[in-house]
Structure formats: C-alpha cells, structure tokens
Scaffold this motif. Sequence first.
Motif, PDB file in Angstrom:
ATOM      1  N   HIS A 134       0.854  -1.190   0.000  1.00  0.00           N
ATOM      2  CA  HIS A 134       0.000   0.000   0.000  1.00  0.00           C
ATOM      3  C   HIS A 134       0.887   1.236   0.000  1.00  0.00           C
ATOM      4  N   LYS A 135       0.771   2.043  -1.044  1.00  0.00           N
ATOM      5  CA  LYS A 135       1.583   3.261  -1.145  1.00  0.00           C
ATOM      6  C   LYS A 135       1.001   4.189  -2.193  1.00  0.00           C
ATOM      7  N   THR A 136       1.497   5.408  -2.188  1.00  0.00           N
ATOM      8  CA  THR A 136       1.103   6.427  -3.152  1.00  0.00           C
ATOM      9  C   THR A 136       2.372   7.090  -3.665  1.00  0.00           C
ATOM     10  N   PHE A 137       2.462   7.267  -4.981  1.00  0.00           N
ATOM     11  CA  PHE A 137       3.655   7.880  -5.558  1.00  0.00           C
ATOM     12  C   PHE A 137       3.376   8.389  -6.970  1.00  0.00           C
ATOM     13  N   VAL A 138       4.294   9.175  -7.490  1.00  0.00           N
ATOM     14  CA  VAL A 138       4.244   9.654  -8.878  1.00  0.00           C
ATOM     15  C   VAL A 138       5.367   8.944  -9.628  1.00  0.00           C
ATOM     16  N   ILE A 139       5.049   8.446 -10.810  1.00  0.00           N
ATOM     17  CA  ILE A 139       6.044   7.716 -11.602  1.00  0.00           C
ATOM     18  C   ILE A 139       7.079   8.713 -12.127  1.00  0.00           C
ATOM     19  N   PRO A 140       8.360   8.486 -11.805  1.00  0.00           N
ATOM     20  CA  PRO A 140       9.405   9.405 -12.274  1.00  0.00           C
ATOM     21  C   PRO A 140       9.753   9.175 -13.757  1.00  0.00           C
ATOM     22  N   GLU A 141      10.429  10.131 -14.323  1.00  0.00           N
ATOM     23  CA  GLU A 141      10.871  10.056 -15.716  1.00  0.00           C
ATOM     24  C   GLU A 141      11.728   8.801 -15.908  1.00  0.00           C
ATOM     25  N   GLY A 142      11.532   8.136 -17.045  1.00  0.00           N
ATOM     26  CA  GLY A 142      12.329   6.952 -17.370  1.00  0.00           C
ATOM     27  C   GLY A 142      11.867   5.672 -16.702  1.00  0.00           C
ATOM     28  N   HIS A 143      10.654   5.689 -16.109  1.00  0.00           N
ATOM     29  CA  HIS A 143      10.125   4.510 -15.436  1.00  0.00           C
ATOM     30  C   HIS A 143       8.694   4.238 -15.910  1.00  0.00           C
ATOM     31  N   PHE A 144       8.273   2.971 -15.756  1.00  0.00           N
ATOM     32  CA  PHE A 144       6.972   2.544 -16.260  1.00  0.00           C
ATOM     33  C   PHE A 144       6.318   1.569 -15.278  1.00  0.00           C
ATOM     34  N   PHE A 145       4.979   1.583 -15.255  1.00  0.00           N
ATOM     35  CA  PHE A 145       4.195   0.695 -14.403  1.00  0.00           C
ATOM     36  C   PHE A 145       3.475  -0.297 -15.312  1.00  0.00           C
ATOM     37  N   PHE A 146       3.749  -1.589 -15.128  1.00  0.00           N
ATOM     38  CA  PHE A 146       3.172  -2.639 -15.968  1.00  0.00           C
ATOM     39  C   PHE A 146       2.229  -3.529 -15.175  1.00  0.00           C
ATOM     40  N   VAL A 147       1.173  -4.015 -15.832  1.00  0.00           N
ATOM     41  CA  VAL A 147       0.208  -4.924 -15.219  1.00  0.00           C
ATOM     42  C   VAL A 147      -0.166  -6.021 -16.207  1.00  0.00           C
ATOM     43  N   GLY A 148      -0.770  -7.079 -15.661  1.00  0.00           N
ATOM     44  CA  GLY A 148      -1.315  -8.140 -16.501  1.00  0.00           C
ATOM     45  C   GLY A 148      -2.728  -7.784 -16.926  1.00  0.00           C
ATOM     46  N   SER A 149      -3.369  -8.695 -17.586  1.00  0.00           N
ATOM     47  CA  SER A 149      -4.738  -8.511 -18.044  1.00  0.00           C
ATOM     48  C   SER A 149      -5.698  -8.452 -16.859  1.00  0.00           C
ATOM     49  N   ARG A 150      -6.785  -7.746 -17.008  1.00  0.00           N
ATOM     50  CA  ARG A 150      -7.810  -7.692 -15.938  1.00  0.00           C
ATOM     51  C   ARG A 150      -8.430  -9.071 -15.740  1.00  0.00           C
ATOM     52  N   THR A 151      -8.269  -9.952 -16.722  1.00  0.00           N
ATOM     53  CA  THR A 151      -8.794 -11.318 -16.589  1.00  0.00           C
ATOM     54  C   THR A 151      -7.802 -12.223 -15.851  1.00  0.00           C
ATOM     55  N   ALA A 152      -6.676 -11.656 -15.401  1.00  0.00           N
ATOM     56  CA  ALA A 152      -5.666 -12.419 -14.651  1.00  0.00           C
ATOM     57  C   ALA A 152      -5.393 -11.708 -13.327  1.00  0.00           C
ATOM     58  N   PRO A 153      -6.296 -11.843 -12.357  1.00  0.00           N
ATOM     59  CA  PRO A 153      -6.153 -11.102 -11.110  1.00  0.00           C
ATOM     60  C   PRO A 153      -4.914 -11.493 -10.292  1.00  0.00           C
ATOM     61  N   ARG A 154      -4.301 -12.628 -10.599  1.00  0.00           N
ATOM     62  CA  ARG A 154      -3.132 -13.071  -9.849  1.00  0.00           C
ATOM     63  C   ARG A 154      -1.827 -12.670 -10.539  1.00  0.00           C
ATOM     64  N   SER A 155      -1.891 -11.738 -11.454  1.00  0.00           N
ATOM     65  CA  SER A 155      -0.713 -11.298 -12.198  1.00  0.00           C
ATOM     66  C   SER A 155       0.363 -10.739 -11.266  1.00  0.00           C
ATOM     67  N   PHE A 156       1.592 -11.186 -11.464  1.00  0.00           N
ATOM     68  CA  PHE A 156       2.742 -10.650 -10.732  1.00  0.00           C
ATOM     69  C   PHE A 156       3.214  -9.452 -11.541  1.00  0.00           C
TER      70      PHE A 156
END
Length: 177
Positions: A134-156
């Motif tokens: 649990h945290k809150t932050f702003v993504i800095p330059e040169g960085h990216f946030f990746f996720v899996g599909s919404r149909t894969a709730p157990r995505s690492f």
Amino acid sequence: MEATTQRQHPLWILTKMIWLGIFMVIGASILFHLVGQRYQVVFDTQAERCIPEYSVYLVDRSVTTFERGGIYTFTARNMTPYFEDGQPIGKYLAGVAGDHVVQNKHGVFINGTQIADGNYAAAEKLGVSPEHYHKTFVIPEGHFFFVGSRTAPRSFDSRYYGLVNQDQLVGGANPLW
C-alpha cells in the motif's frame, strides 16, 4: 568441313546445383540475421499467464515509443521467485512518467482509474502482508508501471516488483496466438 559439337562436362549440373545451394544458404543466413536483430519470438510458458488470451508474441525491438495500453516486453530484474533476471516479460503498460499511482486495499489506481483489484495474491508467496504494497507515488521520468490482463487477477506485476526502468525495455510485443 565437319561441325564440332561441344560436349558438356558430365558433372556440370551438379556443379551448378552446389553453387546455387551455397548462394541460397548465404542469402538465408543474411536474411535471418537481419530479421533476428529486429524481431524475436517469445513464448509465455507459465501455467497461469498474466495475459491469458495469448502465449506467443512477436517482439519488435525497433519500437521506441511506449504508450499506455500497449503490450511491451522488458527484461526481469529483481523479480524472484517468479522470474529470473534477464527473462523476457510481457505485460500491459499502465503508467508512464508523471502518472499518480495509489495502491491500497481497494486496488491499484493510476490517475484515479482502477487498473487492478485490491487482492494482493502474490504477497503471501513473497512472505509479506498485502499492506506492505500500500503506497502512493508519482512515476518518475524513465520509469513505467506494468500490469497483466484484468482477466488475470493473480498477475505478478508492478504493484509487487515496482517500476520498470527504461533500460529494461526490449520492444513492442505483438500477440500471435
């Protein structure tokens, strides 16, 4: 006067076939080398895939523009026990530099839009409580946030291992099947 006819050497056709084969092998080798520098086929062999709809991707290494919602490949870094360092990973790009990320018990939100639920299923395997993420932050330059599909709730995904650095990006991943 008698006309003279030239006789072809009995191995002439074999010689031509050998030369043709040599040129074909050289040409194919050059073509595969050039194509291999730009493209790579990646197989997702996980039993529980983060993008369940696809298991084979054609990665285009020439892609240099990364947009939210696209599928991209990056190399794993500090993602054990799920992935070894250097392993290619394919996920959806959900957050870019300047985006505001909130991770709490209700889910993962980027700029106020929920992109994942609040089930931190991998927390137990990693030996920490869900509250650890649990945290809150702003993504800095040169960085990216990746996720899996919404149909894969157990995505690492980035909610666990953090942001992906630009130097980890490989290219765009085009799903084949």
